[in-house]
Design an enzyme around this catalytic site. Structure first.
Site, PDB file in Angstrom:
ATOM      1  N   GLY A  38     -26.473  -2.534   5.477  1.00  0.00           N
ATOM      2  CA  GLY A  38     -26.753  -1.788   6.694  1.00  0.00           C
ATOM      3  C   GLY A  38     -26.072  -2.349   7.923  1.00  0.00           C
ATOM      4  O   GLY A  38     -25.588  -1.592   8.774  1.00  0.00           O
ATOM      5  N   ASP A  59     -19.955  -9.716  -0.896  1.00  0.00           N
ATOM      6  CA  ASP A  59     -21.193  -9.069  -1.339  1.00  0.00           C
ATOM      7  C   ASP A  59     -21.152  -8.987  -2.865  1.00  0.00           C
ATOM      8  O   ASP A  59     -20.105  -8.680  -3.445  1.00  0.00           O
ATOM      9  CB  ASP A  59     -21.321  -7.663  -0.745  1.00  0.00           C
ATOM     10  N   SER A  66     -30.761   4.388  -2.469  1.00  0.00           N
ATOM     11  CA  SER A  66     -31.609   4.043  -1.328  1.00  0.00           C
ATOM     12  C   SER A  66     -30.829   3.361  -0.209  1.00  0.00           C
ATOM     13  O   SER A  66     -31.362   3.195   0.894  1.00  0.00           O
ATOM     14  CB  SER A  66     -32.752   3.126  -1.783  1.00  0.00           C
ATOM     15  N   LEU A  68     -27.993   4.651   1.029  1.00  0.00           N
ATOM     16  CA  LEU A  68     -27.093   5.606   1.678  1.00  0.00           C
ATOM     17  C   LEU A  68     -27.528   6.049   3.072  1.00  0.00           C
ATOM     18  O   LEU A  68     -26.686   6.455   3.875  1.00  0.00           O
ATOM     19  CB  LEU A  68     -26.919   6.835   0.777  1.00  0.00           C
ATOM     20  N   ARG A  70     -28.408   4.325   5.533  1.00  0.00           N
ATOM     21  CA  ARG A  70     -28.011   3.397   6.597  1.00  0.00           C
ATOM     22  C   ARG A  70     -26.690   2.682   6.319  1.00  0.00           C
ATOM     23  O   ARG A  70     -26.114   2.075   7.225  1.00  0.00           O
ATOM     24  CB  ARG A  70     -29.108   2.359   6.832  1.00  0.00           C
ATOM     25  N   ASP A 127     -29.686 -10.108   4.188  1.00  0.00           N
ATOM     26  CA  ASP A 127     -31.047  -9.573   4.325  1.00  0.00           C
ATOM     27  C   ASP A 127     -32.094 -10.477   3.704  1.00  0.00           C
ATOM     28  O   ASP A 127     -33.188 -10.033   3.375  1.00  0.00           O
ATOM     29  CB  ASP A 127     -31.127  -8.176   3.705  1.00  0.00           C
ATOM     30  N   ASN A 128     -31.759 -11.772   3.509  1.00  0.00           N
ATOM     31  CA  ASN A 128     -32.755 -12.683   2.965  1.00  0.00           C
ATOM     32  C   ASN A 128     -32.617 -14.056   3.613  1.00  0.00           C
ATOM     33  O   ASN A 128     -31.540 -14.458   4.036  1.00  0.00           O
ATOM     34  CB  ASN A 128     -32.637 -12.788   1.439  1.00  0.00           C
ATOM     35  N   CYS A 189     -37.611  -4.437   4.491  1.00  0.00           N
ATOM     36  CA  CYS A 189     -37.387  -3.040   4.890  1.00  0.00           C
ATOM     37  C   CYS A 189     -37.897  -2.040   3.865  1.00  0.00           C
ATOM     38  O   CYS A 189     -38.275  -0.920   4.215  1.00  0.00           O
ATOM     39  CB  CYS A 189     -35.893  -2.813   5.144  1.00  0.00           C
ATOM     40  N   CYS A 318     -41.782  -6.304  -7.836  1.00  0.00           N
ATOM     41  CA  CYS A 318     -42.131  -5.779  -6.510  1.00  0.00           C
ATOM     42  C   CYS A 318     -41.180  -4.619  -6.218  1.00  0.00           C
ATOM     43  O   CYS A 318     -40.586  -4.055  -7.142  1.00  0.00           O
ATOM     44  CB  CYS A 318     -42.044  -6.874  -5.446  1.00  0.00           C
TER      45      CYS A 318
END
Length: 355
Positions: A38, A59, A66, A68, A70, A127-128, A189, A318
């Site tokens: 994102g 990356d 899920s 797409l 952002r 993101d972590n 998120c 999760c």
């Protein structure tokens, strides 16, 4: 500067204080963007468009549906493909005059030195928390500036860490803001949600700081953090100071948690080879689950012993795999002789790649 470059970058060259000299500095710059999600998509897109001479994208993930809403570089036809490879291909088409490099890898303590070596500056679009601290500490140890961004729901943060001061000291880094974070207490998120436009807003702000750093134009967000709220359209700055107060001597040690794919778990369900443990909230479980017992991550400490006594391998799950990794880590620390796994990609992977 070539005539075609003059034309392409004419609007930014015309800026007060910018000129061809600043554009030449961008052309010589070497920037590594870690995370093509994102934040990484808009940050890399504007850095490529502005003429950063060498742009690397690191990356290890693949594109999922899920993403797409952002992650604006990707399309439904590319679901399942490598993010770094797809992003680099599109950005190279957008600006053929720069050098783009795809790094399809998961950044860790073993490869980070080699990954960083060719670059002048790092952009943290991860993101972590484990990777965020790793990037921060590696930048401090190698003397590289780090542009930081983070988003959640309607809010975002931007900062520039580890800039060299005139007296030889360094400006604050991420550990001056958060010395350490318990990731299990921080929602992600997939649970709390994120408005897509905050990713574009913060990612673009991050690119803006990179351009300011290399061009020398404008005031950097150094020694301070910008907080932006897209819900109220308000922003404020938190000043941290001009100099770091944290001493970093080595890279953080990252636990290597074993993961198991959705296909492997499906194949073993009929034989009950694994004990499934859902570590999400009660509300999430009611919406969808794949069975097993339910113990939220925040309550796992009270019930650890029951899994150890059963003697069966335990698969925690999760929404995305973040909380389940933390659950497996907690169990490894409490009962190192056990056999614990995290469902790779969580229930997102389970639902997006059905048999």
């Amino acid at each position: 500067m070539m005539q075609s470059e003059n034309l392409r970058y004419s609007c930014q060259i015309a800026l007060p204080g910018f000129s061809e000299t600043a554009q030449a500095k961008l052309r010589e710059a070497k920037v590594l963007v870690v995370g093509a999600g994102g934040l990484g998509c808009p940050a890399a897109q504007y850095l490529a468009a502005a003429g950063i001479g060498t742009l690397g994208l690191a990356d290890f993930d693949t594109i999922s549906e899920s993403n797409l809403h952002r992650q604006i570089l990707f399309t439904p036809a590319e679901v399942g493909q490598l993010k770094a490879k797809v992003a680099v291909s599109k950005l190279q088409s957008q600006n053929p005059g720069i050098n783009l490099i795809a790094h399809h890898l998961q950044v860790n303590a073993e490869n980070i030195s080699d990954l960083f070596q060719p670059y002048d500056l790092v952009v943290d679009c991860t993101d972590n928390f484990e990777t965020r601290y790793l990037l921060n500490d590696a930048c401090v140890l190698t003397g590289k500036p780090l542009v930081y961004g983070a988003i959640y729901q309607y809010e975002g943060q931007v900062a520039v860490w580890n800039i060299l001061n005139e007296d030889g000291t360094r400006t604050p880094n991420y550990r001056d803001l958060f010395l350490a974070v318990d990731a299990t207490q921080v929602p992600n998120c997939s649970v709390g949600g994120v408005i897509p436009t905050i990713a574009g807003t913060i990612g673009t702000m991050m690119a803006n700081e990179v351009l300011k750093y290399f061009s020398g134009v404008g005031e950097l967000l150094s020694g301070q953090v910008l907080l932006f709220d897209a819900f109220s359209m308000q922003s404020r700055r938190i000043r941290i100071g001009n100099q770091t107060k944290v001493e970093i001597k080595e890279l953080p040690k990252i636990e290597k948690i074993r993961t198991i794919s959705a296909s492997e778990v499906r194949a073993a369900l009929a034989e009950a080879k694994y004990e499934l443990v859902d570590v999400r909230s009660a509300e999430e479980r009611l919406q969808f689950n794949i069975g097993g017992c339910h113990i939220p991550l925040t309550e796992l400490g009270e019930s650890r012993i029951q899994f150890f006594e059963k003697g069966k391998p335990v698969v925690f799950y999760c929404a995305t795999g973040k909380r389940s990794k933390n659950a497996a880590k907690l169990m490894e620390e409490a009962f190192p002789n056990g056999n614990y796994y995290s469902l790779a990609g969580g229930l997102q992977a389970w639902q997006e790649y059905p048999e």
